[in-house]
Design an enzyme around this catalytic site. Structure first.
Site, PDB file in Angstrom:
ATOM      1  CB  CYS A  47       9.776  48.454  15.793  1.00 52.08           C
ATOM      2  SG  CYS A  47       9.427  48.780  14.089  1.00 52.08           S
ATOM      3  CG  ASP A 447      16.298  21.440  -2.256  1.00 55.90           C
ATOM      4  OD1 ASP A 447      16.062  20.324  -2.733  1.00 55.90           O
ATOM      5  OD2 ASP A 447      15.857  21.832  -1.166  1.00 55.90           O
ATOM      6  CG  ASP A 631      19.547  20.423  -0.547  1.00 51.46           C
ATOM      7  OD1 ASP A 631      19.454  19.636  -1.494  1.00 51.46           O
ATOM      8  OD2 ASP A 631      18.605  21.038  -0.050  1.00 51.46           O
TER       9      ASP A 631
END
Lengths: 728, 52
Positions: A47, A447, A631
């Site tokens: 990578c 949530d 939230d």
């Protein structure tokens, strides 16, 4: 700056414009641009090479260097080289990339405190190794002048080394004493100081008990614990800051001369600025011009976009979807709804900071005990033998043996191992006591929008349409960047549909897209626009010619691993609750789909926070998982909280743990790891206590030579560290 | 016993040398990217221009 240095500007408009043009030219002057990109998906040697090769292939790039530890790349390039282009290059190489705000990062790039600790650790390590060599000679029977010489050399090494390395402990102990408190650093400092003083005295009288080795070894082990602790938190902090830096705060301000890009901090009340489709509203304001739709899901949890037209108030954090908007700022900086929410969070957090960690509780018991024991043995020996020198020597030995070396390592070693393990699974522990609190969780509150769902819609009724209709719908959907259109495009493309040929394709902001197909007008958009009755479910309507419109229905896409997580948590015996600001039917269907029996719909932020508070008061330890601004109060009020990295800044700040990846799957494992970590910490305390139980009577009885002191201390520290490593 | 007058200073100097080198590595940011450096060894591309 330039403007203020100029002589009085003349009336001629060209002359007024000239300094501005010069300033612009000056601003463009820097010879190179520094760009930092976050690369969340890189993980290997290949990578690194791929990313660097992709970037270096561009002639404008001077250098590109990947930092794998921090998962980012630093690019030095020609000033014309844009961030977007860099992101495009990296994306083409197959990696996800995000721009990072360089100024927000500067705090973590050079970690001064960590470096300072590392230096002190190195000095203590160097000194203790040399002193141990000399001490071994003494322990193996050096006598008379040789022993004295060795003691003096040890003193010459240890005194300056301790003076440098043990400073953090002395400083902490001093500030605690000044505030008339006792903390773990007080016995540590006292033990080090007492050991040095008695050892010097002993050496001067050519006695045989000198504790120089113990004093420096103690410093070394404690510094190691301190450094481990610092590393864990530095990783969490730098990643948290990186998350904050992901939102580059810029706005397009409208001036008389045109449009300019400015930092959000420069927007004042009354300023006009433009928000393009896809952009986030930076400050609170009122729409002056333009029609569009706003995605408020992060703030309220509503999944349906709302209509935006002139005169409507918007708050910071909302996302503009279809058309450009011109907004007049009504509140900036500390006054925006975002900042007010942050204040709410601060209040809720002060409640949580009252949690005392296991280490603090241990210190509270330990520190006075150690001092009393040492003082008692001093008094006892002085009364019995009447010899000040022997009594002081024994008191020092007691302090060194009981010194919380293992205790100082017990917690940091375990939290480092546990945080490292969770970090590899994509969870970031921000708060020092978060692990201990996570271990106590018995109720989990989720949530809905953005947490259990990704907040992106998914088409459900593709099969209801004929191929011809789908071809038209696809062509219309491709003309828009609205989330519903994008979901429709993805679904239709996946089903192998090709778009129909449409003429006069236009997007009407706030309504939908329309075009002409074989002479007939075709439309895809909201119900009211095509003359249909809006239903409860999220839908986009397709109208062909004058025929009745048909709805494309959408549901929220489940977040990866959401169903498995809920299931695993329920199986582990946790009570799972769903709380959402979305409409009742939407929440009801969703709860049934994912298998949560307890749910609460249309909950406002206060409702959520109140519900969490009620749960906590009834004795439950609540884990709140959420991402929206609505939230934040609930996140801060819960016993422990987790938010995904995609969440708003405010929510991430309020939560103890940040989920870095897309999947929710690491969540159940986090709870088990936290339980294991707490168990290990307790085990470590037990180990340390047992060492003391064995060694302290020896010390009090005056049988403790420096060799035994050093051995007991080292063995207990090493055992504790090895026990912590079992967690990895 | 005279040997000690050589050996003690020598061991101290050698230890001090190690410490000095360590201080140098810390100062020159060699611990910035331990993970990346460990992987770069595997890469066949020579890094002729390491970070300043």
């Amino acid at each position: 700056m330039t403007a203020t240095l100029r002589p009085t500007p003349s009336a001629c408009p060209a002359c007024v414009a000239a300094p501005a043009a010069e300033a612009l030219a000056e601003a463009a002057l820097p010879t190179e641009a520094q760009i930092t990109l976050s690369l969340p998906t890189i993980h290997c040697a290949a990578c690194i090479a791929d990313v660097e090769r992709a970037l270096n292939a561009d002639p404008a790039v001077q250098s590109a260097r990947v930092n794998l530890t921090r998962k980012r790349v630093a690019i030095t390039a020609h000033p014309d080289f844009s961030v977007d282009h860099a992101i495009a290059l990296v994306t083409r190489a197959g990696f996800e990339a995000h721009e990072l705000d360089a100024t927000a990062l500067s705090a973590t790039t050079n970690d001064r405190a960590g470096r300072e600790l590392l230096m002190r650790l190195a000095v203590a390590g160097f000194a203790s190794m040399n002193v141990m060599l000399l001490s071994i000679a003494v322990w193996s029977g050096a006598e008379g002048p040789t022993r004295d010489l060795f003691h003096w050399v040890s003193a010459a090494i240890v005194l300056p080394a301790v003076a440098f390395s043990a400073q953090p402990f002395f400083r902490n102990a001093w500030s605690a004493l000044r505030a008339a408190r006792l903390n773990m650093d007080v016995p540590i400092s006292l033990a080090i100081a007492l050991a040095l003083v008695t050892s010097l005295w002993e050496t001067a009288l050519s006695g045989e008990h000198a504790y120089f080795d113990a004093a420096i070894a103690l410093t070394f082990f404690l510094l190691a614990g301190r450094y481990l602790d610092h590393r864990t938190r530095a990783v969490a902090r730098s990643a948290a800051e990186e998350l904050a830096a992901l939102e580059v705060p810029r706005a397009w301000r409208l001036t008389e001369t045109g449009e300019e890009q400015v930092p959000v901090s420069e927007l004042t009340v009354g300023a006009l600025f433009r928000v393009r489709p896809g952009g986030r509203v930076p400050v609170d304001g009122e729409i002056v011009e333009g029609a569009s739709e706003l995605d408020r899901s992060l703030l309220t949890g509503e999944t349906l976009p709302v209509q935006a037209e002139p005169g409507r108030a918007v708050s910071a954090g909302e996302v503009n979807l279809t058309g450009p908007l011109v907004i007049r700022a009504t509140a900036v900086g500390r006054d925006t709804s975002l900042a007010r929410m942050a204040d709410l969070v601060a209040i809720a957090e002060s409640g949580r900071s009252r949690y005392t960690s296991l280490a603090d509780r241990a210190a509270k018991l330990y520190a006075p005990g150690v001092h009393i024991l040492s003082a008692l043995s001093f008094v006892g020996w002085f009364l019995w033998s009447g010899d000040l020198r022997i009594s002081l020597n024994i008191a020092a030995a007691v302090l060194i043996i009981t010194c919380p070396c293992a205790l100082g390592l017990a917690v940091p070693a375990v939290t480092t191992a546990a945080s490292g393990r969770l970090f590899r699974r994509g969870l970031l522990i921000k708060n020092a006591t978060a692990l201990e609190r996570l271990a106590q969780v018995d109720t989990v509150v989720f949530d809905k929008t953005g947490t259990l769902t990704t907040g992106t819609p998914e088409l459900t009724n593709l099969g209801d349409f004929t191929r011809k209709d789908l071809e038209i719908a696809l062509a219309l959907a491709e003309g828009s960047s609205h989330p519903l259109s994008q979901a429709l495009t993805a679904a239709a493309r996946a089903a192998g549909i090709t778009p129909a040929k449409l003429a006069e394709l236009t997007e009407i902001p706030g309504h939908g897209t329309q075009g002409t197909w074989r002479g007939r007008r075709v439309r895809l958009g909201r119900a009211s626009w095509v003359g249909a009755l809006p239903g409860a479910q999220t839908a986009a309507w397709l109208q062909i010619g004058d025929a009745d419109a048909q709805p494309f229905r959408f549901t929220d896409r489940l977040r990866e691993g959401a169903a498995e997580t809920v299931c695993a948590l329920q199986q582990a015996g946790h009570r799972v609750i769903l709380m959402s600001g979305d409409t009742t039917p939407a929440v009801e269907t969703f709860a049934a789909r994912i298998g949560i029996a307890e749910w609460l719909a249309e909950a406002r932020p206060e409702d959520k926070a109140a519900r969490i508070k009620a749960l906590s008061e009834s004795g439950a330890h609540v884990l709140m998982v959420g991402d929206g601004l609505n939230d934040t109060a609930a996140l801060a009020g819960a016993h422990v909280s987790i938010s995904p990295a995609s969440a708003l800044d405010a929510a991430r700040v309020a939560s103890d743990i940040v989920l870095l990846g897309q999947s929710l799957a690491p969540l159940p494992e986090a709870v088990t790891t936290a339980r294991k970590a707490t168990k290990r910490i307790r085990e470590n305390f037990t180990i340390a206590t047992w060492y003391n139980v064995i060694a302290v009577p020896l010390a009090v009885a005056g049988l403790c030579s420096p060799l035994i002191a050093a051995l007991a201390m080292s063995v207990s520290s090493i055992t504790v560290s090895l026990n912590a490593l079992r967690l990895r | 016993m005279n040997i000690l007058t050589y050996l003690i200073p020598i061991s101290l100097v050698l230890g001090g040398l190690g410490l000095a080198f360590f201080v140098f590595t810390v100062r020159s940011n060699q611990y910035d990217d331990p993970e990346g450096d460990a992987r770069r060894i595997l890469s066949g591309e020579y890094d002729d221009k390491p970070k300043r």
